[in-house]
Design a protein around this motif. Structure first.
Motif, PDB file in Angstrom:
ATOM      1  N   LYS A 175      -8.994  -8.958   2.462  1.00 33.05           N
ATOM      2  CA  LYS A 175      -9.543  -8.005   1.492  1.00 33.05           C
ATOM      3  C   LYS A 175      -8.760  -7.923   0.190  1.00 33.05           C
ATOM      4  O   LYS A 175      -9.299  -7.504  -0.835  1.00 33.05           O
ATOM      5  CB  LYS A 175      -9.594  -6.616   2.132  1.00 33.05           C
ATOM      6  CG  LYS A 175     -10.538  -6.548   3.315  1.00 33.05           C
ATOM      7  CD  LYS A 175     -10.588  -5.116   3.765  1.00 33.05           C
ATOM      8  CE  LYS A 175     -11.392  -4.931   5.006  1.00 33.05           C
ATOM      9  NZ  LYS A 175     -11.263  -3.550   5.479  1.00 33.05           N
ATOM     10  N   TYR A 176      -7.462  -8.236   0.252  1.00 27.32           N
ATOM     11  CA  TYR A 176      -6.607  -8.136  -0.932  1.00 27.32           C
ATOM     12  C   TYR A 176      -5.897  -9.468  -1.137  1.00 27.32           C
ATOM     13  O   TYR A 176      -4.660  -9.543  -1.116  1.00 27.32           O
ATOM     14  CB  TYR A 176      -5.616  -6.973  -0.768  1.00 27.32           C
ATOM     15  CG  TYR A 176      -6.312  -5.679  -0.434  1.00 27.32           C
ATOM     16  CD1 TYR A 176      -6.842  -4.866  -1.440  1.00 27.32           C
ATOM     17  CD2 TYR A 176      -6.534  -5.300   0.887  1.00 27.32           C
ATOM     18  CE1 TYR A 176      -7.536  -3.709  -1.146  1.00 27.32           C
ATOM     19  CE2 TYR A 176      -7.228  -4.143   1.201  1.00 27.32           C
ATOM     20  CZ  TYR A 176      -7.723  -3.360   0.178  1.00 27.32           C
ATOM     21  OH  TYR A 176      -8.416  -2.217   0.488  1.00 27.32           O
ATOM     22  N   PRO A 177      -6.668 -10.552  -1.313  1.00 30.18           N
ATOM     23  CA  PRO A 177      -6.062 -11.895  -1.296  1.00 30.18           C
ATOM     24  C   PRO A 177      -5.024 -12.138  -2.387  1.00 30.18           C
ATOM     25  O   PRO A 177      -4.025 -12.820  -2.140  1.00 30.18           O
ATOM     26  CB  PRO A 177      -7.267 -12.830  -1.443  1.00 30.18           C
ATOM     27  CG  PRO A 177      -8.371 -11.998  -1.995  1.00 30.18           C
ATOM     28  CD  PRO A 177      -8.127 -10.608  -1.500  1.00 30.18           C
ATOM     29  N   GLU A 222      -1.370  -8.355 -10.125  1.00 30.75           N
ATOM     30  CA  GLU A 222      -1.852  -9.042 -11.337  1.00 30.75           C
ATOM     31  C   GLU A 222      -0.779  -9.195 -12.398  1.00 30.75           C
ATOM     32  O   GLU A 222      -0.954  -9.951 -13.350  1.00 30.75           O
ATOM     33  CB  GLU A 222      -3.023  -8.264 -11.934  1.00 30.75           C
ATOM     34  CG  GLU A 222      -4.267  -8.305 -11.071  1.00 30.75           C
ATOM     35  CD  GLU A 222      -5.503  -7.989 -11.893  1.00 30.75           C
ATOM     36  OE1 GLU A 222      -5.958  -8.867 -12.644  1.00 30.75           O
ATOM     37  OE2 GLU A 222      -6.003  -6.854 -11.795  1.00 30.75           O
ATOM     38  N   VAL A 270       4.530   0.598  -7.753  1.00 31.05           N
ATOM     39  CA  VAL A 270       3.578   1.656  -7.388  1.00 31.05           C
ATOM     40  C   VAL A 270       2.870   1.247  -6.092  1.00 31.05           C
ATOM     41  O   VAL A 270       2.515   0.084  -5.923  1.00 31.05           O
ATOM     42  CB  VAL A 270       2.536   1.847  -8.514  1.00 31.05           C
ATOM     43  CG1 VAL A 270       1.531   2.917  -8.143  1.00 31.05           C
ATOM     44  CG2 VAL A 270       3.219   2.194  -9.827  1.00 31.05           C
ATOM     45  N   GLY A 271       2.675   2.173  -5.176  1.00 31.97           N
ATOM     46  CA  GLY A 271       1.996   1.875  -3.916  1.00 31.97           C
ATOM     47  C   GLY A 271       0.542   1.535  -4.159  1.00 31.97           C
ATOM     48  O   GLY A 271      -0.280   2.426  -4.412  1.00 31.97           O
ATOM     49  N   ASN A 272       0.218   0.251  -4.086  1.00 37.97           N
ATOM     50  CA  ASN A 272      -1.120  -0.207  -4.469  1.00 37.97           C
ATOM     51  C   ASN A 272      -1.186  -1.692  -4.123  1.00 37.97           C
ATOM     52  O   ASN A 272      -0.364  -2.475  -4.600  1.00 37.97           O
ATOM     53  CB  ASN A 272      -1.289   0.038  -5.978  1.00 37.97           C
ATOM     54  CG  ASN A 272      -2.662  -0.338  -6.516  1.00 37.97           C
ATOM     55  OD1 ASN A 272      -3.395  -1.120  -5.918  1.00 37.97           O
ATOM     56  ND2 ASN A 272      -3.005   0.228  -7.663  1.00 37.97           N
ATOM     57  N   LEU A 273      -2.153  -2.078  -3.319  1.00 35.90           N
ATOM     58  CA  LEU A 273      -2.250  -3.469  -2.876  1.00 35.90           C
ATOM     59  C   LEU A 273      -3.097  -4.310  -3.831  1.00 35.90           C
ATOM     60  O   LEU A 273      -3.315  -5.496  -3.593  1.00 35.90           O
ATOM     61  CB  LEU A 273      -2.853  -3.501  -1.466  1.00 35.90           C
ATOM     62  CG  LEU A 273      -2.308  -4.486  -0.434  1.00 35.90           C
ATOM     63  CD1 LEU A 273      -0.808  -4.495  -0.363  1.00 35.90           C
ATOM     64  CD2 LEU A 273      -2.895  -4.182   0.942  1.00 35.90           C
ATOM     65  N   VAL A 274      -3.581  -3.688  -4.920  1.00 30.01           N
ATOM     66  CA  VAL A 274      -4.480  -4.396  -5.824  1.00 30.01           C
ATOM     67  C   VAL A 274      -3.768  -4.745  -7.143  1.00 30.01           C
ATOM     68  O   VAL A 274      -3.321  -5.869  -7.368  1.00 30.01           O
ATOM     69  CB  VAL A 274      -5.760  -3.572  -6.120  1.00 30.01           C
ATOM     70  CG1 VAL A 274      -6.758  -4.403  -6.917  1.00 30.01           C
ATOM     71  CG2 VAL A 274      -6.404  -3.075  -4.830  1.00 30.01           C
ATOM     72  N   CYS A 275      -3.633  -3.760  -8.012  1.00 24.43           N
ATOM     73  CA  CYS A 275      -3.247  -4.007  -9.406  1.00 24.43           C
ATOM     74  C   CYS A 275      -1.844  -4.606  -9.598  1.00 24.43           C
ATOM     75  O   CYS A 275      -1.681  -5.486 -10.457  1.00 24.43           O
ATOM     76  CB  CYS A 275      -3.394  -2.724 -10.217  1.00 24.43           C
ATOM     77  SG  CYS A 275      -4.889  -1.791  -9.791  1.00 24.43           S
ATOM     78  N   LYS A 286      -5.956  -7.310   6.167  1.00 20.40           N
ATOM     79  CA  LYS A 286      -5.677  -7.042   4.746  1.00 20.40           C
ATOM     80  C   LYS A 286      -5.615  -8.301   3.856  1.00 20.40           C
ATOM     81  O   LYS A 286      -6.064  -8.247   2.711  1.00 20.40           O
ATOM     82  CB  LYS A 286      -4.414  -6.174   4.581  1.00 20.40           C
ATOM     83  CG  LYS A 286      -4.600  -4.754   5.127  1.00 20.40           C
ATOM     84  CD  LYS A 286      -5.747  -4.040   4.466  1.00 20.40           C
ATOM     85  CE  LYS A 286      -6.292  -2.853   5.247  1.00 20.40           C
ATOM     86  NZ  LYS A 286      -7.055  -3.184   6.484  1.00 20.40           N
ATOM     87  N   SER A 331       0.850  -1.193   0.000  1.00 19.16           N
ATOM     88  CA  SER A 331       0.000   0.000   0.000  1.00 19.16           C
ATOM     89  C   SER A 331       0.888   1.246   0.000  1.00 19.16           C
ATOM     90  O   SER A 331       2.056   1.161   0.373  1.00 19.16           O
ATOM     91  CB  SER A 331      -0.830   0.064   1.289  1.00 19.16           C
ATOM     92  OG  SER A 331      -1.683  -1.015   1.408  1.00 19.16           O
ATOM     93  N   PRO A 332       0.320   2.406  -0.347  1.00 14.85           N
ATOM     94  CA  PRO A 332       1.085   3.642  -0.176  1.00 14.85           C
ATOM     95  C   PRO A 332       1.483   3.816   1.298  1.00 14.85           C
ATOM     96  O   PRO A 332       0.668   3.571   2.186  1.00 14.85           O
ATOM     97  CB  PRO A 332       0.081   4.731  -0.579  1.00 14.85           C
ATOM     98  CG  PRO A 332      -0.898   4.052  -1.485  1.00 14.85           C
ATOM     99  CD  PRO A 332      -1.021   2.660  -0.938  1.00 14.85           C
ATOM    100  N   CYS A 349      -1.400   2.332 -12.626  1.00  8.83           N
ATOM    101  CA  CYS A 349      -1.462   1.907 -11.226  1.00  8.83           C
ATOM    102  C   CYS A 349      -0.579   0.705 -10.935  1.00  8.83           C
ATOM    103  O   CYS A 349      -0.633   0.147  -9.856  1.00  8.83           O
ATOM    104  CB  CYS A 349      -2.903   1.559 -10.901  1.00  8.83           C
ATOM    105  SG  CYS A 349      -3.612   0.446 -12.140  1.00  8.83           S
TER     106      CYS A 349
END
Lengths: 225, 225
Positions: free
Chosen positions: B153-155, B130, B122-127, B150, B41-42, B95
């Motif tokens: 939510k962000y498996p 992938e 990039v600070g981001n727990l999603v994209c 976390k 994350s950021p 992102c």
């Protein structure tokens, strides 16, 4: 020879979304429901802020919550456990919400029953800022441990919102966070954005945030006043 | 009637990227450069962890940094100011990083001169989870104030990495963070991932992290040993 045909996929997607968001915003205005879009990094305290907001405004406004997550229902269960009406939206891996997804989520609510719907967006400081959700107002929550440099690195988020909430001010003593520098960085990107400081843990500053939200809801429901 | 032609844009993009990432990984292996992909994350402390890592390993390995940001050069300036060789990659609003972007970034480095290149995503727990970047190993950094929920939510992030670093353990007293619950959530998603705890502020636990990285670099550069 034929001209090159260029398809700007992203721009078209964004333009379609902006149109859908405008229509949704207009519909919500007519129905008298104020939609607030709450965005932040993962773990900045959006759900805690929702709990505090409902405690502060629950006597005056009927508040419901749309919880957006990639997976899990932990936040919705937590809110329901505290007697807060919440509906879970799963994005199926998507990193943001757009207006169509919000509209789908709102189908799970009887709009006439709610004055304020708080949309907890996916925890992500990048992608959600690109998509107008149809909300009347948008807020970015930044927690003190994340650092005061975030407006420099994620400018779009801070440029698009109406209010920036600094959460976890109870960490200020431990963290190396320069509040004046942070405010100046936000001001340069977005001079009209309010910046509020609070701690969801201690409750400090929550009343000022509730006051801001109270005024915004009132201004929108009685635009002539 | 013709069959319906279905174009799965996202799947094709990901498949192309996986292929490019494999080729890049193979090239880096041949050149003897270990690429580590650092995600979080950021504000979770990736840059601080890089500083600590270079201090711990700088005498043994030649370490360079690829800094990816949507905007700004603050982290690169910070690293250069501490004598760490760093190159800034701007994603232009994107992102995440993919293998092609990393390859572009590596053009700014003379690979033969570096044993270890740390990629700050990039600070981001999603994209970012992938996209295979071509790195030999991937790490997710999670800071204590973000909360122990976390992985629920962000498996994908926790499922794809080789190691999970819990940073900011100096906040454990203030935060409501259940380390056993966090470890169990990671284990369910990714039983082979190591989970390490450290504090970039105090330095606690940094040596164990450096040890993990040292072993991984050694195993890859001398696969027969």
């Amino acid at each position: 020879m034929e001209d090159v045909k260029l398809i700007e996929v992203k721009e078209d997607v964004l333009a379609d979304n902006t149109q859908a968001a405008r229509a949704l915003r207009e519909r919500l205005r007519r129905e008298g429901t104020f939609l607030l879009n709450l965005m932040s990094s993962p773990g900045a305290g959006k759900t805690s802020l929702i709990e505090r907001t409902v405690s502060a405004l629950g006597g005056e406004l009927r508040v419901a919550v749309l919880e957006a997550d990639i997976d899990s229902t932990v936040d919705t269960e937590r809110l329901l456990g505290r007697g807060i009406h919440a509906v879970q939206l799963h994005t199926g891996g998507l990193c943001h919400l757009d207006a169509a997804m919000v509209e789908q989520g709102l189908c799970g609510l009887d709009l006439a029953a709610w004055d304020l719907v708080i949309l907890e967006n996916v925890g992500n400081l990048v992608c959600p800022a690109e998509f107008d959700t149809g909300a009347a107002r948008s807020a970015a929550v930044l927690s003190v441990p994340e650092g005061d440099d975030k407006p420099l690195k994620y400018p779009l988020m801070f440029r698009t919102v109406d209010v920036v909430v600094i959460n976890k001010t109870d960490y200020l003593e431990l963290a190396d966070f320069d509040r004046a520098a942070f405010r100046e960085r936000v001001r340069r990107l977005n001079p009209r954005a309010e910046v509020l400081e609070l701690s969801c843990r201690t409750g400090d500053g929550v009343e000022a945030w509730a006051g801001w939200l109270r005024r915004e809801v009132a201004a929108l429901s009685r635009p002539g006043v």
